[in-house]
Design a protein around this motif. Sequence first.
Motif, PDB file in Angstrom:
ATOM      1  N   HIS A   1     115.162  37.310  77.168  1.00 28.59           N
ATOM      2  CA  HIS A   1     114.583  38.451  77.399  1.00 28.59           C
ATOM      3  C   HIS A   1     114.995  38.922  78.689  1.00 28.59           C
ATOM      4  O   HIS A   1     115.161  40.213  78.721  1.00 28.59           O
ATOM      5  CB  HIS A   1     112.977  38.012  77.647  1.00 28.59           C
ATOM      6  CG  HIS A   1     112.370  37.397  76.374  1.00 28.59           C
ATOM      7  ND1 HIS A   1     111.277  36.894  76.516  1.00 28.59           N
ATOM      8  CD2 HIS A   1     112.906  37.360  75.234  1.00 28.59           C
ATOM      9  CE1 HIS A   1     110.885  36.241  75.303  1.00 28.59           C
ATOM     10  NE2 HIS A   1     112.079  36.639  74.487  1.00 28.59           N
TER      11      HIS A   1
ATOM     12  N   GLU B   1     107.328  36.612  72.141  1.00 30.48           N
ATOM     13  CA  GLU B   1     106.479  36.459  72.907  1.00 30.48           C
ATOM     14  C   GLU B   1     105.048  35.943  72.088  1.00 30.48           C
ATOM     15  O   GLU B   1     104.332  35.105  72.360  1.00 30.48           O
ATOM     16  CB  GLU B   1     105.914  37.593  73.729  1.00 30.48           C
ATOM     17  CG  GLU B   1     107.151  38.056  74.581  1.00 30.48           C
ATOM     18  CD  GLU B   1     107.849  37.260  75.570  1.00 30.48           C
ATOM     19  OE1 GLU B   1     107.466  35.946  75.670  1.00 30.48           O
ATOM     20  OE2 GLU B   1     108.179  37.684  76.529  1.00 30.48           O
TER      21      GLU B   1
ATOM     22  N   THR C   1     113.502  33.319  76.987  1.00 32.58           N
ATOM     23  CA  THR C   1     113.052  33.981  77.964  1.00 32.58           C
ATOM     24  C   THR C   1     114.547  34.382  78.723  1.00 32.58           C
ATOM     25  O   THR C   1     114.663  35.293  79.195  1.00 32.58           O
ATOM     26  CB  THR C   1     112.323  33.169  79.292  1.00 32.58           C
ATOM     27  OG1 THR C   1     110.959  32.993  78.422  1.00 32.58           O
ATOM     28  CG2 THR C   1     111.882  33.804  80.175  1.00 32.58           C
TER      29      THR C   1
ATOM     30  N   GLU D   1     110.161  38.119  84.070  1.00 36.45           N
ATOM     31  CA  GLU D   1     110.963  37.313  83.113  1.00 36.45           C
ATOM     32  C   GLU D   1     111.693  36.430  84.033  1.00 36.45           C
ATOM     33  O   GLU D   1     111.981  35.165  83.878  1.00 36.45           O
ATOM     34  CB  GLU D   1     111.857  38.104  82.166  1.00 36.45           C
ATOM     35  CG  GLU D   1     111.148  38.909  81.057  1.00 36.45           C
ATOM     36  CD  GLU D   1     110.587  38.221  80.072  1.00 36.45           C
ATOM     37  OE1 GLU D   1     110.337  36.947  80.213  1.00 36.45           O
ATOM     38  OE2 GLU D   1     110.227  38.833  78.868  1.00 36.45           O
TER      39      GLU D   1
ATOM     40  N   GLU E   1     102.895  39.391  78.981  1.00 34.80           N
ATOM     41  CA  GLU E   1     103.823  39.816  78.424  1.00 34.80           C
ATOM     42  C   GLU E   1     103.748  40.745  77.000  1.00 34.80           C
ATOM     43  O   GLU E   1     104.370  41.699  76.931  1.00 34.80           O
ATOM     44  CB  GLU E   1     104.933  38.406  77.973  1.00 34.80           C
ATOM     45  CG  GLU E   1     105.364  37.942  79.512  1.00 34.80           C
ATOM     46  CD  GLU E   1     106.563  36.787  78.892  1.00 34.80           C
ATOM     47  OE1 GLU E   1     107.522  36.939  79.358  1.00 34.80           O
ATOM     48  OE2 GLU E   1     106.035  35.994  78.428  1.00 34.80           O
TER      49      GLU E   1
HETATM   50 FE    FE Z   1     109.632  36.773  77.996  1.00 33.60          FE
END
Ligand code: FE
Length: 167
Positions: free
Chosen positions: A54, A142, A51, A21, A112
């Motif tokens: 994430h 995702e 992201t 990530e 992912e």
């Molecule tokens: Fe991601």
Amino acid sequence: MNIENMQDLFVEQIQDLYDAEQRLTKALPEMAEAAASSELRRAFEEHHGETQGHVSRLERIFEGMGLSPKATTCDAMKGLIKEGETIVSDIKQSALRDAGLIAAANRVEHYEIAAYGSAKTFARNLGMERAVMMLEETLEEEKNADQKLTQLAESMINSEALQTQLR
Ligand code: FE
Ligand code: FE
Ligand code: ZN
């Protein structure tokens, strides 16, 4: 790292994802910049924002386990990003390059999706319900990113711009 039980395996998986990530937070702005279509650029920018989220969810999972966040090299993400860079430098026609960028980005999303699916299963097995919830949220983002890219690819490939460029 010696992996001897499910918790070790789970930690190894999120350390790999943490690296993946972080690499993506650097790659996505470059992919956005390389995109000719404003819709594609926006999709990359939007997923860049997700992201970053994430990364912080993974940090919260580490912290919830009393661990400090640690990244171990994700060779797969390294390779997938490199493939994307190669596509960008190999394709001069902009609509075609966008199609190539999407193909590269879909590979990233599928990696992912696979990784978060496994991590979620392991977390559930370990009774880590908060982690399960956070991994699920990321997994959904995702999947949405993947679908959005696929839709963009389909509309672009049928677009007049690409058809004319390719003739
Ligand atoms: Fe991601
Ligand atoms: Fe990996
Ligand atoms: Zn993603």
